[in-house]
Design a protein around this motif. Structure first.
Motif, PDB file in Angstrom:
ATOM      1  N   ASN A  36      18.374  23.891  19.531  1.00  0.00           N
ATOM      2  CA  ASN A  36      18.243  24.831  20.640  1.00  0.00           C
ATOM      3  C   ASN A  36      19.537  25.021  21.430  1.00  0.00           C
ATOM      4  OD1 ASN A  36      15.407  25.279  20.219  1.00  0.00           O
ATOM      5  ND2 ASN A  36      15.053  23.247  21.073  1.00  0.00           N
ATOM      6  N   ILE A  37      20.560  24.248  21.098  1.00  0.00           N
ATOM      7  CA  ILE A  37      21.837  24.348  21.808  1.00  0.00           C
ATOM      8  C   ILE A  37      22.746  25.343  21.088  1.00  0.00           C
ATOM      9  CG2 ILE A  37      23.931  23.080  22.469  1.00  0.00           C
ATOM     10  CD1 ILE A  37      22.173  20.602  22.788  1.00  0.00           C
ATOM     11  N   ILE A  82      27.422  22.101  25.397  1.00  0.00           N
ATOM     12  CA  ILE A  82      27.327  20.651  25.523  1.00  0.00           C
ATOM     13  C   ILE A  82      25.924  20.175  25.125  1.00  0.00           C
ATOM     14  CG2 ILE A  82      27.272  18.724  27.177  1.00  0.00           C
ATOM     15  CD1 ILE A  82      30.051  19.473  26.696  1.00  0.00           C
ATOM     16  N   ASN A  83      25.897  19.160  24.281  1.00  0.00           N
ATOM     17  CA  ASN A  83      24.666  18.437  23.970  1.00  0.00           C
ATOM     18  C   ASN A  83      24.585  17.316  25.014  1.00  0.00           C
ATOM     19  OD1 ASN A  83      22.845  16.465  22.938  1.00  0.00           O
ATOM     20  ND2 ASN A  83      23.128  17.238  20.860  1.00  0.00           N
ATOM     21  N   THR A  84      23.746  17.499  26.034  1.00  0.00           N
ATOM     22  CA  THR A  84      23.736  16.573  27.169  1.00  0.00           C
ATOM     23  C   THR A  84      23.227  15.180  26.794  1.00  0.00           C
ATOM     24  OG1 THR A  84      21.562  17.421  27.854  1.00  0.00           O
ATOM     25  CG2 THR A  84      23.518  18.401  28.884  1.00  0.00           C
ATOM     26  N   VAL A 115      30.331  18.154  22.728  1.00  0.00           N
ATOM     27  CA  VAL A 115      30.214  19.571  22.393  1.00  0.00           C
ATOM     28  C   VAL A 115      29.591  19.692  21.004  1.00  0.00           C
ATOM     29  CG1 VAL A 115      31.456  21.742  22.028  1.00  0.00           C
ATOM     30  CG2 VAL A 115      32.241  20.128  23.776  1.00  0.00           C
ATOM     31  N   GLN A 116      28.566  20.524  20.901  1.00  0.00           N
ATOM     32  CA  GLN A 116      27.871  20.687  19.621  1.00  0.00           C
ATOM     33  C   GLN A 116      28.275  21.996  18.950  1.00  0.00           C
ATOM     34  OE1 GLN A 116      23.595  19.613  19.091  1.00  0.00           O
ATOM     35  NE2 GLN A 116      23.334  21.793  18.656  1.00  0.00           N
ATOM     36  N   HIS A 117      28.620  21.891  17.668  1.00  0.00           N
ATOM     37  CA  HIS A 117      28.934  23.076  16.867  1.00  0.00           C
ATOM     38  C   HIS A 117      27.959  23.153  15.700  1.00  0.00           C
ATOM     39  CE1 HIS A 117      32.583  23.940  19.067  1.00  0.00           C
ATOM     40  NE2 HIS A 117      32.958  22.688  18.943  1.00  0.00           N
ATOM     41  N   LEU A 145      23.819  20.046   9.457  1.00  0.00           N
ATOM     42  CA  LEU A 145      23.361  20.817  10.609  1.00  0.00           C
ATOM     43  C   LEU A 145      24.535  21.289  11.456  1.00  0.00           C
ATOM     44  CD1 LEU A 145      20.388  18.502  11.646  1.00  0.00           C
ATOM     45  CD2 LEU A 145      20.210  20.771  10.606  1.00  0.00           C
ATOM     46  N   GLY A 146      25.518  20.408  11.625  1.00  0.00           N
ATOM     47  CA  GLY A 146      26.671  20.752  12.439  1.00  0.00           C
ATOM     48  C   GLY A 146      27.449  19.519  12.831  1.00  0.00           C
TER      49      GLY A 146
END
Length: 200
Positions: A102-103, A108-110, A115-117, A189-190
């Motif tokens: 959902n990000i 930012i993945n809290t 940081v999510q890519h 996934l990333g």
């Protein structure tokens, strides 16, 4: 017909049980559980034997949960703790849980404070990024690794607990098209990236 179905069910049950047992024991006698088999930036990679084998939990002196010894998550979190002194706000979860679908790309993945890519992403993968693999039929937990090298055509990852006969290093192909970088593996996934780093 019922007899054939019963035989098939029993056969599948036996295969399942054998697979569960093999995933918990060390079938590779060339290595022992807990043996150092690799390292990256001074952070060691340990051999785990069967991928479901567990050897207790690694917790820091101040109570931060690194993870279950010799699992893939334990290496990745230990790497970020030792190399960056980075603690994830949510210190629990399986490998696949490191990625939040959902990000948006680049946000930012809290839970991880990283940081999510996504895959593909406008951001090229970087050395020291965490690579997240989705679950599959043989592995319901997913997998994580650290990117240890990057070129224009591939990335190298270093990993803990890839399986008793698998290597700690692996190459994955990457390419760029229409401004997006793709890691050519359907399970990826990333990545997660520490915002303050710039290794390339």
């Amino acid at each position: 017909m019922k007899k054939i179905i019963t035989i098939i069910i029993i056969g599948l049950a036996v295969i399942y049980l054998i697979q569960r047992i093999v995933k918990k024991i060390n079938i590779n006698t060339k290595h022992h559980i807990g043996e150092v088999i690799d390292e990256f930036n001074g952070v060691r990679v340990y051999y785990n034997g069967g991928i479901d084998h567990t050897s207790g939990r690694n917790v820091t002196k101040d109570g931060y949960n690194i993870g279950i010894n010799y699992q893939c998550v334990e290496f990745v979190k230990r790497y970020y703790y030792e190399f960056y002194n980075h603690k994830m706000p949510d210190s629990y979860g399986n490998a696949k849980d490191f990625f939040d679908k959902n990000i948006p790309d680049g946000a930012i993945n809290t839970k991880r404070n990283l940081v999510q890519h996504q895959n593909p992403s406008k951001q090229k993968p970087e050395i020291n990024d965490i690579l997240i693999f989705n679950k599959n039929i043989f592995n319901p937990y997913g997998h994580v690794a650290i990117i240890s090298n990057v070129s224009e055509t591939n990335i190298e990852i270093i990993q803990q607990n890839p399986g008793p006969f698998s290597k700690s290093r692996e190459l994955l192909e990457i390419n760029q098209k229409d401004g997006f970088w793709t890691i050519k593996n359907d399970r990826v996934l990333g990545t997660l990236h520490l915002k303050s780093t710039n290794t390339n």
